[in-house]
Design an enzyme around this catalytic site. Structure first.
Site, PDB file in Angstrom:
ATOM      1  N   GLY A 171       0.843  -1.193   0.000  1.00  0.00           N
ATOM      2  CA  GLY A 171       0.000   0.000   0.000  1.00  0.00           C
ATOM      3  C   GLY A 171       0.874   1.238   0.000  1.00  0.00           C
ATOM      4  O   GLY A 171       1.898   1.285   0.671  1.00  0.00           O
ATOM      5  N   GLY A 190      -0.423   4.625   0.204  1.00  0.00           N
ATOM      6  CA  GLY A 190      -1.097   5.858   0.616  1.00  0.00           C
ATOM      7  C   GLY A 190      -0.265   6.531   1.697  1.00  0.00           C
ATOM      8  O   GLY A 190       0.945   6.296   1.808  1.00  0.00           O
ATOM      9  N   GLY A 197       1.424   3.904   4.129  1.00  0.00           N
ATOM     10  CA  GLY A 197       2.481   3.109   3.507  1.00  0.00           C
ATOM     11  C   GLY A 197       3.711   3.938   3.195  1.00  0.00           C
ATOM     12  O   GLY A 197       4.847   3.546   3.498  1.00  0.00           O
ATOM     13  N   PHE A 204     -14.148  21.412  12.241  1.00  0.00           N
ATOM     14  CA  PHE A 204     -14.660  20.160  11.707  1.00  0.00           C
ATOM     15  C   PHE A 204     -15.532  19.489  12.762  1.00  0.00           C
ATOM     16  O   PHE A 204     -15.319  19.689  13.959  1.00  0.00           O
ATOM     17  CB  PHE A 204     -13.503  19.233  11.302  1.00  0.00           C
ATOM     18  CG  PHE A 204     -13.479  18.950   9.833  1.00  0.00           C
ATOM     19  CD1 PHE A 204     -13.020  19.892   8.938  1.00  0.00           C
ATOM     20  CD2 PHE A 204     -13.964  17.742   9.331  1.00  0.00           C
ATOM     21  CE1 PHE A 204     -13.023  19.643   7.580  1.00  0.00           C
ATOM     22  CE2 PHE A 204     -13.967  17.491   7.971  1.00  0.00           C
ATOM     23  CZ  PHE A 204     -13.504  18.432   7.092  1.00  0.00           C
ATOM     24  N   GLN A 225     -18.113   3.814   8.827  1.00  0.00           N
ATOM     25  CA  GLN A 225     -18.630   5.179   8.846  1.00  0.00           C
ATOM     26  C   GLN A 225     -19.326   5.528   7.539  1.00  0.00           C
ATOM     27  O   GLN A 225     -18.785   5.301   6.467  1.00  0.00           O
ATOM     28  CB  GLN A 225     -17.482   6.162   9.065  1.00  0.00           C
ATOM     29  CG  GLN A 225     -17.952   7.618   9.015  1.00  0.00           C
ATOM     30  CD  GLN A 225     -16.881   8.562   9.510  1.00  0.00           C
ATOM     31  OE1 GLN A 225     -16.028   8.977   8.765  1.00  0.00           O
ATOM     32  NE2 GLN A 225     -16.913   8.872  10.787  1.00  0.00           N
ATOM     33  N   HIS A 240     -20.550   8.576   5.399  1.00  0.00           N
ATOM     34  CA  HIS A 240     -20.333  10.019   5.304  1.00  0.00           C
ATOM     35  C   HIS A 240     -21.653  10.687   4.958  1.00  0.00           C
ATOM     36  O   HIS A 240     -22.337  10.252   4.043  1.00  0.00           O
ATOM     37  CB  HIS A 240     -19.285  10.310   4.225  1.00  0.00           C
ATOM     38  CG  HIS A 240     -18.720  11.693   4.329  1.00  0.00           C
ATOM     39  ND1 HIS A 240     -19.455  12.809   4.016  1.00  0.00           N
ATOM     40  CD2 HIS A 240     -17.515  12.138   4.738  1.00  0.00           C
ATOM     41  CE1 HIS A 240     -18.710  13.885   4.223  1.00  0.00           C
ATOM     42  NE2 HIS A 240     -17.518  13.497   4.661  1.00  0.00           N
ATOM     43  N   LEU A 278     -17.584  12.027  -2.883  1.00  0.00           N
ATOM     44  CA  LEU A 278     -17.444  12.783  -1.636  1.00  0.00           C
ATOM     45  C   LEU A 278     -17.561  14.294  -1.835  1.00  0.00           C
ATOM     46  O   LEU A 278     -16.899  14.870  -2.682  1.00  0.00           O
ATOM     47  CB  LEU A 278     -16.075  12.454  -1.024  1.00  0.00           C
ATOM     48  CG  LEU A 278     -15.683  13.196   0.253  1.00  0.00           C
ATOM     49  CD1 LEU A 278     -16.612  12.841   1.390  1.00  0.00           C
ATOM     50  CD2 LEU A 278     -14.244  12.874   0.627  1.00  0.00           C
ATOM     51  N   GLU A 297     -16.811  17.359   4.319  1.00  0.00           N
ATOM     52  CA  GLU A 297     -17.402  17.941   5.514  1.00  0.00           C
ATOM     53  C   GLU A 297     -16.986  19.407   5.656  1.00  0.00           C
ATOM     54  O   GLU A 297     -17.646  20.185   6.341  1.00  0.00           O
ATOM     55  CB  GLU A 297     -16.933  17.128   6.733  1.00  0.00           C
ATOM     56  CG  GLU A 297     -17.589  17.528   8.007  1.00  0.00           C
ATOM     57  CD  GLU A 297     -17.205  16.618   9.173  1.00  0.00           C
ATOM     58  OE1 GLU A 297     -16.972  15.422   8.941  1.00  0.00           O
ATOM     59  OE2 GLU A 297     -17.141  17.131  10.293  1.00  0.00           O
ATOM     60  N   ARG A 353     -20.096  12.918  12.249  1.00  0.00           N
ATOM     61  CA  ARG A 353     -20.639  12.269  11.053  1.00  0.00           C
ATOM     62  C   ARG A 353     -21.718  11.241  11.336  1.00  0.00           C
ATOM     63  O   ARG A 353     -22.707  11.167  10.615  1.00  0.00           O
ATOM     64  CB  ARG A 353     -19.505  11.605  10.284  1.00  0.00           C
ATOM     65  CG  ARG A 353     -18.629  12.625   9.635  1.00  0.00           C
ATOM     66  CD  ARG A 353     -17.510  11.985   8.886  1.00  0.00           C
ATOM     67  NE  ARG A 353     -16.713  13.052   8.286  1.00  0.00           N
ATOM     68  CZ  ARG A 353     -15.512  12.866   7.771  1.00  0.00           C
ATOM     69  NH1 ARG A 353     -14.961  11.659   7.775  1.00  0.00           N
ATOM     70  NH2 ARG A 353     -14.858  13.876   7.237  1.00  0.00           N
ATOM     71  N   HIS A 376     -17.941   5.255   3.869  1.00  0.00           N
ATOM     72  CA  HIS A 376     -16.811   6.159   3.743  1.00  0.00           C
ATOM     73  C   HIS A 376     -15.542   5.646   4.400  1.00  0.00           C
ATOM     74  O   HIS A 376     -14.472   5.679   3.808  1.00  0.00           O
ATOM     75  CB  HIS A 376     -17.198   7.499   4.355  1.00  0.00           C
ATOM     76  CG  HIS A 376     -16.143   8.557   4.267  1.00  0.00           C
ATOM     77  ND1 HIS A 376     -15.636   8.986   3.066  1.00  0.00           N
ATOM     78  CD2 HIS A 376     -15.505   9.277   5.220  1.00  0.00           C
ATOM     79  CE1 HIS A 376     -14.722   9.928   3.291  1.00  0.00           C
ATOM     80  NE2 HIS A 376     -14.604  10.109   4.578  1.00  0.00           N
ATOM     81  N   GLU A 413      -5.895   2.789   7.411  1.00  0.00           N
ATOM     82  CA  GLU A 413      -7.294   2.373   7.500  1.00  0.00           C
ATOM     83  C   GLU A 413      -7.457   0.856   7.615  1.00  0.00           C
ATOM     84  O   GLU A 413      -8.436   0.375   8.187  1.00  0.00           O
ATOM     85  CB  GLU A 413      -8.075   2.905   6.291  1.00  0.00           C
ATOM     86  CG  GLU A 413      -9.583   2.868   6.490  1.00  0.00           C
ATOM     87  CD  GLU A 413     -10.339   3.562   5.371  1.00  0.00           C
ATOM     88  OE1 GLU A 413      -9.746   4.399   4.654  1.00  0.00           O
ATOM     89  OE2 GLU A 413     -11.535   3.260   5.212  1.00  0.00           O
ATOM     90  N   ARG A 425     -15.148   7.630  13.659  1.00  0.00           N
ATOM     91  CA  ARG A 425     -14.010   8.514  13.447  1.00  0.00           C
ATOM     92  C   ARG A 425     -14.481   9.944  13.238  1.00  0.00           C
ATOM     93  O   ARG A 425     -15.453  10.185  12.538  1.00  0.00           O
ATOM     94  CB  ARG A 425     -13.228   8.071  12.203  1.00  0.00           C
ATOM     95  CG  ARG A 425     -12.102   9.015  11.852  1.00  0.00           C
ATOM     96  CD  ARG A 425     -11.279   8.519  10.704  1.00  0.00           C
ATOM     97  NE  ARG A 425     -11.961   8.571   9.420  1.00  0.00           N
ATOM     98  CZ  ARG A 425     -12.165   9.670   8.705  1.00  0.00           C
ATOM     99  NH1 ARG A 425     -11.770  10.845   9.160  1.00  0.00           N
ATOM    100  NH2 ARG A 425     -12.770   9.608   7.540  1.00  0.00           N
ATOM    101  N   SER A 475      -8.510  10.989   9.842  1.00  0.00           N
ATOM    102  CA  SER A 475      -8.045   9.818   9.097  1.00  0.00           C
ATOM    103  C   SER A 475      -6.667  10.048   8.507  1.00  0.00           C
ATOM    104  O   SER A 475      -5.780   9.197   8.609  1.00  0.00           O
ATOM    105  CB  SER A 475      -9.030   9.440   7.988  1.00  0.00           C
ATOM    106  OG  SER A 475      -9.127  10.480   7.053  1.00  0.00           O
ATOM    107  N   LEU A 476      -6.445  11.215   7.904  1.00  0.00           N
ATOM    108  CA  LEU A 476      -5.111  11.502   7.356  1.00  0.00           C
ATOM    109  C   LEU A 476      -4.094  11.508   8.499  1.00  0.00           C
ATOM    110  O   LEU A 476      -2.973  11.024   8.360  1.00  0.00           O
ATOM    111  CB  LEU A 476      -5.097  12.850   6.627  1.00  0.00           C
ATOM    112  CG  LEU A 476      -5.921  12.951   5.339  1.00  0.00           C
ATOM    113  CD1 LEU A 476      -5.759  14.335   4.716  1.00  0.00           C
ATOM    114  CD2 LEU A 476      -5.520  11.886   4.338  1.00  0.00           C
TER     115      LEU A 476
END
Lengths: 619, 321
Positions: free
Chosen positions: A10, A12, A15, A155, A270, A272, A282, A285, A316, A383, A415, A426, A431-432
């Protein structure tokens, strides 16, 4: 047969961040990804990345004063000495004026409906600022305040404006900042781009690498490593309406499960609140953070009923349920009354162009609407996967109910992992952050493990046998079942029967359907028998993965007879107050689902609670 | 739209294909609502229900991952955000793989050349000062100068449609140059001069012919050609590469217009390429002059009426910079 110190699956945020940590230590690292690294789905995150930098004051944004409640006053209580929450005395609520990692930590625990492992959340909140500054030092294109510091906005569920952002392309900015660093270290980081992982090499509790399939050539191979890190992302593609990429098929999760590793808290998915109607694409938010309204078919701001103080800025899970209730009770919009609206107009055209350029373009392109002029049809869309491969706070995969029994040399991050930072739900922009933090931790742990003298495990003689059989079973099949048709049935069933609201009857039907699809999957056949870029074969492999982990989601959801965070059961939901009925006495625990011959065996493990006493979750 | 023919370029080495060929697939409104479908929806429907040997790349289907770039009716686009209704011509949509890159199978190309060029511009921040404890502060006005290039999703649309890359493999190309611009204009970077020096060399900023194709095909807001022009400006401001053909071309272009109000096209090639080049090409030029195909080099400069107005406009623009 390539060999590396560390192989990461992975590419992202998790990774690549892990890879950089390993690279920094001078070890030999490889990244395997079924898509090119810059295509990874982290790049689709829009709204921001959380860190208590305190660049923007709480009062400055006219937010209500922040409160921390249930905090334990005993300074001696730390991660190493967890206490039972039932005997824990929580400090009464008190106000704080500025953002801090402590406040962030509290917001995560409350936002996750107290199913959060508090040690994991603590690490996340406290490591956040330095990891965000690191992105900035790497050149990440963050939006700026007039004085040149990183801009931050509000947020849902965060009591301070702590979402650092790059317009509405924050994931893209972070992903490319990381990819730039990977390119800088191109000679030290080997990338296997467009390779599918088919299996884990695991013997006697020791992991020795992975089995891969090169999409370009159709070759099956083994990549041996002293340490293996899964960072394969989420599993939202098991649902028909999802914000997730086609690639988000939970491959790592399924492969771990097939290898006897349990999956944790899979029932927590979750939804969204603002995916484009039917498409699930998406709409961040950040739109609500910037002041967009949610309207029902009667053009009422329905959040008044559900979260009168937070309104659209609620967390959320609460907003998604509110939308679903509006739809269920006949107050949706459109001919079938099956969606609600997101209205951008209150934000104002100028600010939309500046802060939300991408989403307004998406709306124009995909539903041919002008967001400056009319409200946009939206619906809850699958999501984020709170559950995944169980790991401790070092990112080591742990397979028992006491967090003690490790798989040697096997790590997971992002994730696909479940360190349980997010618990049952969450919060946005975490998440990031979590991907970055857990990637960093897994990388660091792998380095420590190897520098401590870890040997390269012997290669079992039959390492590729199972993967080879899997490929042949699909390529040589003439059963006549169509892969896409089966996938469609699975996704629609999951969406309808295991979606925002669940109940026993529907979950049972859903499970029966999955069992039926698993049988029919054995008759899936494809016409492409070729070696070069056989994406039909890939589709079938991915469907096999989805059928495996979907069963764990449903079995976990059936057994969890309560509503908590993202898991809402109609039988345990108060339709008068619109609140989850949580059962801490019986269900304040993590679900573990193990693969057995006849299905899923469940076990439970305790939640690490030592700082914030669980309280009713109100906003 | 009741039905649409998707004319798809196929190439499958496993099936023994030596050359690409077209294959038609028909989709009707019974298959999927064509008026509300993207080209990617259509491709997926074909792959999933008609012919699973068809190969194409895709992932996010919301125009951010950059996987699904391919040519639709000859122009490179992200098919995930391209509505069928916007590209159907006489009931047909033609789909081909990206150009300027070798085909692996059907609509999947080998992007190695793209990544190699990207790598060649050192696409990462190189600050000259040590990292501070917190963030490096950056004026929002500076951020705006590279914000657009920073949105590049590396899809390859611009590279596929680049008319220079069609004839010159050595050109760095629009994507890599736009990426380079992002660092040259970022005040946190400490290698501005070195970058501009390198970019002013062969295959660099002066090799773009300004055809504007990359600006047309970019699915985000990068505008690569504009980025290249900005790099040229920055290089000239720094006094870098001023004797390259491109730079001399720009200089004479400006000089000619400012002095005479008009571009002297006869003198331009000599000024840009140099007298040596002009003499070496006399063999071609003389017969052309004699046959009246091109005009002889000027003896004196022709000046348009009211050239002073042009000079005044130029002066005002210079002052505004």
């Amino acid at each position: 047969m390539p060999t590396h110190d560390v192989v990461i699956v992975g590419a992202g945020l998790a990774g690549m961040r892990a890879a950089l940590e390993v690279c920094k230590a001078g070890l030999d690292v490889a990244i395997v990804s079924k898509v090119h690294p810059s295509r990874s789905h982290s790049g689709a995150a829009q709204g921001g990345i959380a860190a208590a930098l305190d660049n923007v004051g709480i009062a400055e944004r006219n937010m209500p004063p922040a409160k921390i409640s249930g905090e334990n006053v005993d300074e001696k209580v730390t991660a190493d000495t967890p206490v039972d929450w039932r005997t824990m005395e929580g400090k009464p609520a008190y106000e704080v004026k500025n953002d801090s990692p402590l406040l962030h930590w509290f917001d995560i625990c409350k936002g996750g409906d107290y199913l959060v492992d508090q040690d994991a959340a603590e690490l996340c909140a406290f490591l956040a600022p330095q990891l965000i500054y690191e992105y900035e030092h790497w050149g990440c294109a963050f939006s700026r305040l007039p004085d040149g510091r990183i801009a931050q906005r509000e947020f849902g569920g965060h009591q301070a404006p702590r979402a650092c952002y790059a317009a509405d392309r924050t994931g893209h900015a972070c992903l490319h900042a990381l990819f730039e660093q990977v390119m800088k270290n191109a000679k030290k980081i080997k990338i296997y781009s467009e390779f599918l992982m088919l299996d884990l090499i695991l013997r006697d509790g020791v992991c020795g690498g992975i089995v891969v399939y090169d999409l370009r050539t159709g070759q099956l191979d083994v990549i041996r490593a002293k340490a293996t890190i899964f960072a394969t992302g989420g599993y939202g593609r098991a649902f028909s309406v999802t914000t997730n990429a086609f690639a988000s098929t939970g491959d790592g999760v399924a492969i771990a499960y097939r290898n006897g590793i349990p999956l944790e808290d899979m029932e927590f998915v979750q939804f969204h609140p603002t995916g484009l109607y039917r498409l699930g694409i998406l709409l961040s938010e950040a739109a609500r953070g910037e002041g967009a309204y949610l309207l029902n078919g009667k053009m009422e701001r329905f959040m008044q009923r559900y979260a009168p103080t937070k309104m659209e800025k609620g967390p959320r899970d609460i907003v998604a349920r509110a939308e679903q209730i509006e739809i269920m009770e006949g107050r949706g919009g459109g001919p079938n009354k099956d969606y609600v609206y997101l209205d951008f107009r209150p934000i104002g055209e100028k600010r939309i162009r500046e802060a939300l350029p991408q989403i307004s373009e998406l709306v124009r392109r995909f539903v041919n609407l002008d967001p400056f002029k009319e409200p946009v049809p939206i619906q809850p869309s699958a999501h984020y996967s709170m559950g995944g491969i169980p790991v401790n706070i070092k990112g080591e995969v742990v397979v028992d109910t006491q967090n003690e029994q490790k798989i040697i040399g096997f790590y997971a991050a992002g994730e696909c992992s479940c360190m349980s930072v997010h618990g049952a739900n969450r919060l946005g922009v975490n998440s990031l952050l979590e991907a970055t933090v857990t990637g960093y931790l897994a990388g660091k742990s792998a380095v420590e493990f190897i520098q401590g003298g870890a040997p390269l495990p012997d290669l079992p003689p039959d390492a590729t046998a199972r993967a080879d059989a899997e490929l042949k079973a699909i390529l040589n099949n003439d059963g006549g079942e169509n892969c896409a048709a089966l996938a469609k049935e699975l996704k629609e069933t999951m969406m309808e029967k295991c979606g925002v609201f669940r109940d026993e009857d529907n979950l049972k039907k859903c499970l029966a359907k999955i069992k039926d699809l698993q049988v029919r999957f054995r008759r899936v056949s494809i016409s492409d028998k070729g070696k070069t870029f056989n994406t039909a074969l890939q589709d079938a492999i991915e469907l096999g993965h989805m059928l495996d982990f979907s069963e764990v989601i449903v079995v976990g959801a059936l057994a969890r007879k309560e509503s908590r965070g993202g898991h809402a059961r109609l039988e345990y939901f108060d339709m008068k107050t619109y609140e989850n009925i949580r059962d801490d006495e019986n269900f304040l625990k993590h679900t573990l689902g193990y693969k057995e011959d006849d299905g899923v065996r469940l076990a439970y493990k305790p939640v690490k609670i030592y700082k914030f006493k669980p309280e009713a979750r109100k906003y | 739209m009741e039905q649409v023919i998707f004319r798809i370029q196929r190439f499958n080495p496993d099936a023994g294909d030596k050359e690409p060929h077209f294959q038609d697939y028909v989709l009707t409104d019974d298959d999927l609502p064509l008026n509300e479908s993207t080209v990617l929806d259509a491709l997926n429907h074909i792959k999933w229900y008609q012919d699973d040997t068809l190969a194409h790349r895709m992932s996010c289907r919301s125009a951010i991952c950059g996987s699904c770039a391919m040519r639709v009716n000859g122009h490179t686009k992200l098919v995930c955000r391209t509505q069928v209704s916007s590209v159907v011509r006489d009931g047909v949509v033609t789909i081909q793989p990206m150009r300027n890159m070798p085909i692996i199978k059907d609509l999947v190309v080998d992007m190695k050349m793209f990544w190699d060029k990207m790598q060649a511009v050192e696409p990462y921040l190189q600050p000259s000062d040590p990292d501070p404890e917190k963030e490096r502060r950056q004026d929002p006005a500076v951020f705006k100068q590279y914000e657009f290039e920073a949105t590049c999703i590396m899809c390859g649309c611009c590279v596929s449609d680049c008319t220079v890359l069609e004839v010159d493999d050595a050109f760095l190309g629009p994507a890599a140059l736009a990426k380079a611009k992002r660092f040259v204009y970022d005040d946190r970077d400490g290698k501005k001069r070195e970058r501009l020096q390198k970019l002013s060399g062969p295959g660099g900023i002066w090799d773009c012919v300004r055809c504007n194709e990359c600006v047309q095909s970019c699915p985000v807001v990068v505008r690569p050609m504009d980025a290249i022009i900005k790099l040229r400006e920055a290089a000239l401001r720094e006094g870098i590469g001023t004797e390259t053909v491109g730079a001399r071309h720009v200089k004479f272009f400006t000089e000619s217009v400012v002095k005479t109000g008009v571009l002297d096209e006869r003198e331009l090639p000599m000024k840009a390429m140099g007298m040596g080049w002009a003499l070496a090409n006399m063999g071609t030029a003389l017969p052309a002059i004699l046959k009246g195909k091109i005009k002889p080099p000027p003896l004196g400069r022709h000046k348009v009426e009211k050239a002073e107005d042009v000079q005044r406009i130029y002066k005002e623009l210079e002052e505004k910079k």
